[in-house]
Each structure stands twice: as C-alpha cells, then as structure tokens.
Design a protein around this motif. Sequence first.
Motif, short mmCIF file in Angstrom:
data_model
loop_
_atom_site.label_atom_id
_atom_site.label_comp_id
_atom_site.label_asym_id
_atom_site.label_seq_id
_atom_site.Cartn_x
_atom_site.Cartn_y
_atom_site.Cartn_z
N LEU A 12 2.56 -29.37 25.44
CA LEU A 12 3.14 -28.65 26.57
C LEU A 12 2.19 -28.63 27.76
CD1 LEU A 12 5.03 -25.66 24.88
CD2 LEU A 12 5.98 -27.65 26.04
N LEU A 13 0.90 -28.48 27.49
CA LEU A 13 -0.08 -28.56 28.57
C LEU A 13 -0.08 -29.96 29.18
CD1 LEU A 13 -2.37 -27.50 30.31
CD2 LEU A 13 -3.95 -27.94 28.41
N ALA A 14 0.04 -30.98 28.35
CA ALA A 14 0.11 -32.35 28.83
C ALA A 14 1.35 -32.57 29.70
CB ALA A 14 0.11 -33.32 27.65
N ASP A 15 2.50 -32.00 29.29
CA ASP A 15 3.72 -32.12 30.08
C ASP A 15 3.53 -31.49 31.46
OD1 ASP A 15 5.04 -33.41 28.06
OD2 ASP A 15 6.06 -31.62 27.31
N ILE B 97 -7.24 -26.47 34.98
CA ILE B 97 -5.98 -25.97 34.43
C ILE B 97 -6.17 -25.75 32.93
CG2 ILE B 97 -3.55 -26.53 33.94
CD1 ILE B 97 -3.55 -28.23 36.45
N THR B 98 -5.61 -24.63 32.42
CA THR B 98 -5.69 -24.36 30.99
C THR B 98 -4.37 -23.78 30.52
OG1 THR B 98 -7.03 -23.38 29.24
CG2 THR B 98 -6.55 -22.00 31.17
N SER B 99 -4.24 -23.55 29.23
CA SER B 99 -3.01 -23.02 28.65
C SER B 99 -3.25 -21.60 28.16
CB SER B 99 -2.55 -23.90 27.49
OG SER B 99 -1.47 -23.31 26.82
N MET B 100 -2.28 -20.72 28.49
CA MET B 100 -2.36 -19.33 28.05
C MET B 100 -1.30 -19.03 26.98
SD MET B 100 -4.86 -18.45 29.88
CE MET B 100 -4.90 -16.68 29.55
N MET B 101 -0.81 -20.07 26.31
CA MET B 101 0.26 -19.90 25.32
C MET B 101 -0.22 -19.04 24.16
SD MET B 101 2.34 -22.81 23.19
CE MET B 101 2.89 -23.62 24.68
N LEU B 102 0.64 -18.09 23.74
CA LEU B 102 0.32 -17.20 22.64
C LEU B 102 0.65 -17.87 21.30
CD1 LEU B 102 1.76 -13.88 24.12
CD2 LEU B 102 -0.62 -14.68 24.17
N SER B 103 0.05 -17.35 20.24
CA SER B 103 0.23 -17.94 18.91
C SER B 103 1.69 -17.93 18.48
CB SER B 103 -0.60 -17.18 17.87
OG SER B 103 -1.97 -17.30 18.18
N GLU B 104 2.42 -16.82 18.79
CA GLU B 104 3.82 -16.72 18.39
C GLU B 104 4.65 -17.81 19.07
OE1 GLU B 104 7.45 -13.44 18.47
OE2 GLU B 104 5.37 -12.78 18.73
N GLU B 105 4.37 -18.08 20.33
CA GLU B 105 5.08 -19.16 21.04
C GLU B 105 4.76 -20.52 20.43
OE1 GLU B 105 5.45 -18.61 25.61
OE2 GLU B 105 3.54 -17.70 25.03
N ASP C 114 -10.83 -29.72 22.40
CA ASP C 114 -11.43 -30.75 23.25
C ASP C 114 -10.53 -31.05 24.45
OD1 ASP C 114 -13.75 -31.47 21.49
OD2 ASP C 114 -12.12 -31.97 20.13
N PHE C 115 -9.22 -31.05 24.24
CA PHE C 115 -8.30 -31.33 25.35
C PHE C 115 -8.26 -30.17 26.33
CE2 PHE C 115 -3.87 -31.31 27.05
CZ PHE C 115 -4.06 -32.37 27.94
N LEU C 116 -8.29 -28.93 25.82
CA LEU C 116 -8.31 -27.77 26.71
C LEU C 116 -9.55 -27.81 27.60
CD1 LEU C 116 -7.16 -24.92 24.27
CD2 LEU C 116 -5.82 -26.00 26.09
N GLU C 117 -10.69 -28.16 27.01
CA GLU C 117 -11.93 -28.26 27.79
C GLU C 117 -11.83 -29.38 28.82
OE1 GLU C 117 -16.70 -29.12 26.98
OE2 GLU C 117 -15.34 -28.68 25.30
N TYR C 118 -11.23 -30.50 28.42
CA TYR C 118 -11.06 -31.65 29.32
C TYR C 118 -10.19 -31.26 30.52
CZ TYR C 118 -9.22 -36.25 30.80
OH TYR C 118 -8.86 -37.35 31.52
N ALA C 119 -9.07 -30.57 30.25
CA ALA C 119 -8.16 -30.18 31.33
C ALA C 119 -8.83 -29.17 32.26
CB ALA C 119 -6.88 -29.60 30.74
N GLN C 120 -9.62 -28.26 31.70
CA GLN C 120 -10.30 -27.27 32.52
C GLN C 120 -11.35 -27.92 33.42
OE1 GLN C 120 -9.78 -23.80 32.59
NE2 GLN C 120 -11.18 -23.86 34.34
N GLN C 121 -12.11 -28.86 32.88
CA GLN C 121 -13.18 -29.48 33.66
C GLN C 121 -12.65 -30.41 34.74
OE1 GLN C 121 -15.86 -31.39 30.92
NE2 GLN C 121 -16.82 -29.47 30.26
N TYR C 122 -11.65 -31.22 34.41
CA TYR C 122 -11.15 -32.23 35.35
C TYR C 122 -10.16 -31.66 36.37
CZ TYR C 122 -13.25 -36.41 33.28
OH TYR C 122 -14.15 -37.36 32.86
N TYR C 123 -9.30 -30.70 35.88
CA TYR C 123 -8.19 -30.27 36.74
C TYR C 123 -8.15 -28.76 36.97
CZ TYR C 123 -6.84 -34.88 35.00
OH TYR C 123 -6.83 -36.20 34.66
#
Length: 468
Positions: free
Chosen positions: A16-19, A91-99, A80-89
């Motif tokens: 979803l972060l990739a989308d 942007i991060t994801s705040m999605m909760l575990s239930e979601e 690793d992808f969350l860190e990549y997205a944060q460093q390059y763009y």
Amino acid sequence: IFTGKANCPYYAKAELLADYLQTNLPNFRVHKITQHPDEWEQWLHGICETNGWEHSQSPIIWRELLDRGGKGQLLGGLDDFLEYAQQYYAITSMMLSEEMLDIAEENLQTHLEIVKEDEEIKSLIKPMQIWITSASVPTCYHLIPLLANGEVFGMTTEISIHLLDTDQFKEILCSIVMEAEDMAFPLLRSISEHTKIDKAFIDADIIIVLDDVPLNLEVQSLENYIREVGEICQVYAPLIEKNAKSEVKVISSGKTFANLKATMLRTYGPSIRPENIIAIATSWESAAKAMLARKLNMNTAGVKDVIVWGNITGSNYIDLSHAKLYGYDCAIWGPANFQRPLLNMIYDSECIHSEFLSAQSTLSSRVSRCTGMLPAHAVATVLRYWYHGSPSEEIISVGILSEGQFCVPEGIIFSMPVRFQNGNWEVMTGLEINETTQKVLERLSHELVQEKLIALKEINEMHPYEAE
C-alpha cells in the motif's frame, strides 16, 4: 519489486505504501508478485538462490536497476522499505496493525480468486495432445514442423507435442524440444520430453508409433525380431487404454513391421477403437509414383491412384491397374482435372508391369534408406486427410484392420485402398481387382496371418501366466 505471502500483514503494509509512491511520484514504478502461503517458502528459496541473496521472511523487496529483468539490488523486508521511503522521499506509513490484518485477509481472497480465474481460462484452452514414440529418430525431427505449421490440423488448432523415448536418448529429446521452442510456431502450445514409460500417453488425442526393430537376420532369427515387436506393443497397448482419450487415433509407421505393430496394439489393446489404428503406406505410394514419373518423364504429382496392398514394410504388392495420369504430355489434352489411365498410355503395359515388379526390391531399398523427410511427410499427409478429408475420388493406401474386404482374412492389419471423409475412412470395396491380384492378396494375407501367429506364440511362451 514487491513479493510476499498473500496473507502477510507486512506485505500488505509495504504494497500500500508502494501504491501511494507510484501514484504521487512520476518515475516510481511498482511490480507485485503475490504468492500463495503454501508456495511461499519454495519460491523465496529459489529467488534468493538465483540472485545470491539471504532473506527469510515475507515480504522481500528489491530494486531492478534497469527495466524489469535487470540486475536486482536487494532492499530487504518491510522495515528496510519503510526506511528507504523515509530517506529518499520523506514518506512513511502510519497503518495500524488491525488494518494490516484486514488487508492481508482481503489480499488472500483476491489472490485465490485470481488463481481460480486463471485456471478456468486455461481449462478453456485445450490443445490437441500428440505423443510420438521413439522420438529420437530422424522422422520425428522432420515431422514436428509439419505438425506445428497449421497445415495438418488447421490454422485454429493448437497442439502440444510429447516426445517419448528411453533415458539413453534424453539429451537428444531435450535438443529437439529446445530447437522447436526456438522456432516459435504460433500453434505449438508446448513441447516436452518424456522418458518414464508409466506416464506415457496421458490425455493423448494422437499417438504416432515410430519404434523400429532393425533387421539383421545374420544375427537373430526373424522370430526373435517379431517377438521384440510384440513385447513393445504389449507395453504400449495397456498404457494407451489407461491414459489416452477414448477416441485416440494410433498411427504405426517406421521401416519395419508397420502392419504387425498395428495388429499387436489392437490385440493387446482391445478397448482401442479398431478403426482408429492404422499403418502408413504413403511412403511406398510416393516412392512408386516418383519411379513411374521418371519413367514417363512427367511431374510426380500427376501420378495418382497407385495402390499398395499387403504388408507395408514387408511383402507388398504395388498395383498399377487403377493408376491415373494428370497433365501427361500426350496427344489428347484437357483441363486440370482431365486424366488418363496409366496403363493405356504405355505402349507395352505388360512390360512396364513386369519391369516395375522387378524394380520393387530397388523401391524397397529406397524407402528403407529414407532419413526422415519421406516418412514424416507420409504421416503428416495421412493425418491431414484423416481430419480434413482426402482429395475427391483419389485412392489412398492405408493399413487397416481387415473385416474380410477383398477376401482378406479378418483380424490382421492389411494395406488396402481407402478414402478419408468427415473424420473417418472407408474401404473402396467397389474397386474391381483381377484374378492375378486376388491370388497375390491371398499370398500376402497368409504371410501376415503367420506373422501374427508367430508374435502371439513367442509372447505366450515368454509370459505363459499373462497369456492365460
């Protein structure tokens, strides 16, 4: 590239972060590969082994430095992808575990629906299944392009070819498969090699038996060679009954014992439809027509209705009494369909008949030395006639199970004149044959009956309990 288990919540969060990144960044492209949970471990092991990576959890994410298919650079898992997205763009994801869990469950259901839909679509694609035995021989090599180019079965019929031989020839089979795939025939759905006999003939629509027993009577007796043929058929026939389709068409070809192979397949496979087992005589027809054409100084294609009687690869009789010539340079000319009886166009017809008979040993030698093109063309031609009909009024010689036509004994495969029409063949019983020809047929019939009896006797002596 994002891939993971369909029911993995971490995969759901990463995709979803990739989308989001793909939607909002002009040059960010995503390709997803969703795997069923039961298949994930094996798939992950394979991709890591191929690329030299170490990774053990879902998801696995990498960059391809060119377009898809370029050299891969492993990013790692979700963190690793969350860190990549944060460093390059930034942007991060705040999605909760239930979601994440809800989306993972939805992903699994979607994946199962897609797999089911793909299987339904594939089930609608039913290529014709063609099995070729002794597939390492040159005839098979020449036959494959003829079957795959669309001329035999039509330009809308896809085919799958299965090459069967022993482990000894596996390398040759693999080479043939690779070469056929490289040719990219539009109607060749698949081609594969097989060396396990118990898996032979599965779902077969057509079986082409090319097995040969090379004769050398100085080494072994004829009875031993006949026994070998019987043993081959004793293996094939039950497998055909068990694995092939009920309407399977079986074609016997080769340089030796073509009739006997067909007879024994029928003997040991009683549930195979008798009208669906034939032996190919077209090679002899073609060679005889060519010999006549050279004698008459004309085009071989203009010689029609030469009949091959009897044992195709043994004692046979080439009958010229019904032969016709089209386009022959003579005193009378007519349209393309104008024909003249061959024997009427020769000054001394008796002479050419006797001359032709004396030349049959030469003809036999020519046919037996053929390296593959002629027998391959013969098989393809008969298959085309079988599925689309033979030319109107033209005589085709085929080895078929005798039902007493022309006073030939029942129960043997005997070459005689037929016509193909509407997916079937019919014996041209209306042809008149003279007394000389009838006597020859009696002699040829006796030889084939004896050949069958020898084969059954040899097999029964080797396997008495099976015979009982």
